[in-house]
Design an enzyme around this catalytic site. Sequence first.
Site, short mmCIF file in Angstrom:
data_model
loop_
_atom_site.label_atom_id
_atom_site.label_comp_id
_atom_site.label_asym_id
_atom_site.label_seq_id
_atom_site.Cartn_x
_atom_site.Cartn_y
_atom_site.Cartn_z
N TRP A 215 0.83 -1.21 0.00
CA TRP A 215 0.00 0.00 0.00
C TRP A 215 0.86 1.26 0.00
O TRP A 215 0.48 2.28 -0.57
CB TRP A 215 -0.92 -0.01 1.23
CG TRP A 215 -1.69 1.27 1.40
CD1 TRP A 215 -2.89 1.59 0.82
CD2 TRP A 215 -1.34 2.40 2.20
NE1 TRP A 215 -3.28 2.85 1.21
CE2 TRP A 215 -2.36 3.36 2.05
CE3 TRP A 215 -0.26 2.69 3.03
CZ2 TRP A 215 -2.31 4.60 2.70
CZ3 TRP A 215 -0.21 3.92 3.68
CH2 TRP A 215 -1.24 4.85 3.52
N HIS A 216 2.04 1.18 0.62
CA HIS A 216 2.88 2.37 0.74
C HIS A 216 3.51 2.78 -0.58
O HIS A 216 3.93 3.94 -0.73
CB HIS A 216 3.98 2.14 1.78
CG HIS A 216 3.51 2.28 3.19
ND1 HIS A 216 2.88 1.25 3.87
CD2 HIS A 216 3.56 3.32 4.06
CE1 HIS A 216 2.57 1.66 5.09
NE2 HIS A 216 2.97 2.90 5.23
N GLY A 217 3.62 1.88 -1.54
CA GLY A 217 4.21 2.28 -2.80
C GLY A 217 4.47 1.11 -3.72
O GLY A 217 4.51 -0.05 -3.30
#
Length: 480
Positions: free
Chosen positions: A325-327
């Site tokens: 989700w962060h990247g």
Amino acid sequence: MLFNSYEFILLFLPVTWIGFFCIARLSHQLAAFWLAVASVLFYGWWNPNFVLLLLLSIVFNYAMGFVIGKAKNASNSRSLLIIAIAINLGLLGYFKYVNFFISTLNEISGQRLVLVDVVLPLGISFFTFTQIAFIVDVYRGIAKEYRFVHYLLFVTYFPHLIAGPVLHHKQMMPQFGTAKTYRPNPGLAAIGTVVFTTGLAKKVLLADNFAEYSMLVFDMATNGVAPDFIAAWIGALSYTLQLYFDFSGYTDMAIGLSLLFGITLPQNFNSPYKAQNIIEFWRRWHMTLSRFLKDYLYIPLGGNRHSPFRTHINILLTMLLGGLWHGANWTFVVWGGVHGCYLIVNHAWNAAMNLYEFGNKGILGSRIIGTALTFLAVVVAWVIFRSDSIASAQIMLEAMSSPSGIWPYFFGKKAGLLFAIGIIIVFLLPNSQSIGIWFRDSALAKQAPVGILSGVVCGLGFAVAFMALQKKSEFLYFQF
């Protein structure tokens, strides 16, 4: 638009604040609409092209929430929920992960598929997760209020829109419907000013200065140059403190700004580096995201309702997806996997301690050791998180674990003072949320001399931070 910018502090904020409470005298609904429109303008300041995407996402999810809530049977409601979640994730996947998947496929297959020319919309992860939580809550019967103006404001509300906290419908919608929200509250405004100033100082005086050291070292690793042992640890610790002050600073500013409008946002940080184990760390770090992952991913996967092995698999899957989700980079996936393994080890350790009825929570030495080991584990994981690639992360970690060739370092006064201040704030001082609560509840703080002194200190802090805005920079979580 950035919170740490002249146009925000001198123009957008005062105009929005004054307009909100003036319009509220005529109509609460119009005031809410005014704040929603201002929030959309705030979002569009960065790139107007994505305002339409944001609004279409809002209209779609509002309509789906309404239809799901009015569905006559559970089967139809569940089918609509699956469709809505799939479309939300598909939109997020296209803008955020399409090139990541194409690049990965090219590496695996040897193909040369062309990458898509796409720009990542600011805050898409946050407003997508916020709306997924809404439609799931509608399906569960938790969210039942359908006024579109309030929903529009709930999603676009500018203090949280770009980088969180991740909000739940039940936390915000009741506040938009309360009459006292639409009346100026000097007490809340004073607390909000203190908290906002604290966050601004964290960002421009601490995070941005730590960034100079972390960028220098990590750029070396990106270019294939291995830093020596001391330099590698300076870079790793600099980023650890930079990220803490950057993201907690943003959260403080968001909470403080919200209090100016009489609205309370949920706490998102609770001195996470003071945690004595990784489980506690995730209860303190990015708390709203941790709750989201627990409520909407870990528990639906089965949580801890099955065997220990299945529980550990659920933990690992949750953290892997949380990392992704962060990247769109394998470093984020590996970072999530590392924390998943940390959590599994922590749970296994706790189970062993309970089995043999051995406890050491009350021993000061064990608490200090636990905090130190947890912090060390977090620093190592942040190196992977910050690195541009697995290869550069490997260069950094190898340098950090190779003490041979150490030579004396002579820090400048600025660097030594910066690190000392950062460590003291992180490990020894109360967090800004605690300060805000003390300021609200303490009878001492309400006495005239103390109140004046607090105002002077806050004013001086704001002035120093305001003068440092000349080198303004984006918040780290804007890229996630």
